[in-house]
Design a protein around this motif. Structure first.
Motif, PDB file in Angstrom:
ATOM      1  N   GLU A 193       0.839  -1.188   0.000  1.00  0.00           N
ATOM      2  CA  GLU A 193       0.000   0.000   0.000  1.00  0.00           C
ATOM      3  C   GLU A 193       0.878   1.245   0.000  1.00  0.00           C
ATOM      4  O   GLU A 193       1.845   1.330   0.763  1.00  0.00           O
ATOM      5  N   GLN A 194       0.498   2.196  -0.837  1.00  0.00           N
ATOM      6  CA  GLN A 194       1.260   3.438  -0.928  1.00  0.00           C
ATOM      7  C   GLN A 194       0.286   4.574  -1.159  1.00  0.00           C
ATOM      8  O   GLN A 194      -0.606   4.472  -2.011  1.00  0.00           O
ATOM      9  N   ASP A 195       0.424   5.639  -0.412  1.00  0.00           N
ATOM     10  CA  ASP A 195      -0.434   6.808  -0.568  1.00  0.00           C
ATOM     11  C   ASP A 195      -0.140   7.438  -1.925  1.00  0.00           C
ATOM     12  O   ASP A 195       0.991   7.821  -2.192  1.00  0.00           O
ATOM     13  N   PRO A 196      -1.145   7.564  -2.788  1.00  0.00           N
ATOM     14  CA  PRO A 196      -0.895   8.067  -4.144  1.00  0.00           C
ATOM     15  C   PRO A 196      -0.628   9.563  -4.225  1.00  0.00           C
ATOM     16  O   PRO A 196      -0.174  10.058  -5.256  1.00  0.00           O
ATOM     17  N   GLY A 197      -0.914  10.281  -3.109  1.00  0.00           N
ATOM     18  CA  GLY A 197      -0.750  11.723  -3.155  1.00  0.00           C
ATOM     19  C   GLY A 197      -1.901  12.363  -3.923  1.00  0.00           C
ATOM     20  O   GLY A 197      -3.021  11.882  -3.853  1.00  0.00           O
ATOM     21  N   PRO A 198      -1.699  13.459  -4.648  1.00  0.00           N
ATOM     22  CA  PRO A 198      -0.384  14.039  -4.914  1.00  0.00           C
ATOM     23  C   PRO A 198       0.167  14.816  -3.724  1.00  0.00           C
ATOM     24  O   PRO A 198      -0.588  15.265  -2.878  1.00  0.00           O
ATOM     25  N   LEU A 199       1.484  14.926  -3.690  1.00  0.00           N
ATOM     26  CA  LEU A 199       2.189  15.621  -2.639  1.00  0.00           C
ATOM     27  C   LEU A 199       2.911  16.807  -3.253  1.00  0.00           C
ATOM     28  O   LEU A 199       3.640  16.649  -4.229  1.00  0.00           O
ATOM     29  N   SER A 200       2.690  17.989  -2.695  1.00  0.00           N
ATOM     30  CA  SER A 200       3.299  19.198  -3.221  1.00  0.00           C
ATOM     31  C   SER A 200       4.057  19.886  -2.098  1.00  0.00           C
ATOM     32  O   SER A 200       3.477  20.132  -1.032  1.00  0.00           O
ATOM     33  N   VAL A 201       5.349  20.165  -2.318  1.00  0.00           N
ATOM     34  CA  VAL A 201       6.175  20.775  -1.273  1.00  0.00           C
ATOM     35  C   VAL A 201       6.987  21.913  -1.873  1.00  0.00           C
ATOM     36  O   VAL A 201       7.250  21.931  -3.084  1.00  0.00           O
TER      37      VAL A 201
END
Lengths: 112, 117
Positions: A5-13
């Motif tokens: 299992e992996q969090d798909p995001g999206p991730l913005s930094v």
């Protein structure tokens, strides 16, 4: 339930931030853990490879494995816009790393 | 080395048509892998070969899918007949059997984007 299992995001930094990407897994037979980076419309490329529990560092990247918790992480220090990509964790039972089980990937954007 | 080469890069076809995807692995590599990537299912291993021999095809979804490796420098993945749910990006990867404790690394091609209408 998926094996990985992996969090798909999206991730913005923002540029310069520390990024933490994570995967959990259910198959205790997994022994080898990898992180792949996939740029848009490209094939995945191997970023990090770890075998045992603990940390492995390579430049701005640190891979961490906790087999007791079935949890792996990838940390990116001083993130750069060029780090913007999808990051996939992958695992295998044997050391040959042929039959890989991938996470779904986390899409990361590093803003300048 | 040019890396893993895949063709075509894009394919649009109609349901029921035969689709053939091609792959040229990195010269000297003895393992070849076919993967499929979709938003819903992520990256899945379909089949892999060692020295041109299929080793594990348990990931091939249906009999409509077949893969061959007639020689060390060429492999095909065929879908016949194709269906809209086969729309995905298909990747080929190759690797070299580890020797002396070296880590095996799979090198991926750029992928073929398949759209079945």
């Amino acid at each position: 339930q998926k094996e990985v299992e992996q969090d798909p995001g999206p991730l913005s930094v923002p540029e310069g931030a520390i990024v933490s990407l994570n995967c959990t897994y259910s198959n205790s037979a997994f022994q080898y853990f990898m992180w792949y980076r996939q740029y848009s419309r490209k094939g995945p490329e191997l970023l990090m490879y770890t075998y045992s529990s603990g940390n492995k560092e390579d430049g701005r990247f640190t891979a961490q494995v906790d087999k007791s918790s079935k949890y792996i992480s990838l940390f990116i220090r001083d993130s750069q816009p060029s780090d913007s990509a999808t990051y996939l964790c992958a695992m295998s039972v044997g050391g040959s790393a042929r039959q890989l089980t991938f996470g779904s990937g986390t899409q990361l954007t590093v803003l300048p | 080395d040019a890396g893993v080469i895949q063709s075509p890069r894009h394919e649009v076809t109609e349901m029921g048509q035969e689709v053939t995807l091609r792959c040229k692995p990195i010269s000297g590599h003895d393992y070849l892998f076919w993967y499929r990537q979709t938003m819903m299912r992520g990256l899945e291993l379909l089949i892999y070969f060692n020295n041109n021999v299929p080793i594990d095809d348990s990931g091939m979804p249906e009999d409509r899918f077949s893969a061959k490796m007639p020689n060390a420098s060429f492999s095909t993945l065929k879908i016949q007949p194709s269906e809209p749910r086969d729309s995905a990006v298909y990747f080929c990867a190759s690797s070299l059997k580890s020797r002396g404790g070296e880590r095996e690394t799979q090198y991926f091609g750029p992928g073929t984007r398949l759209l079945v209408l």
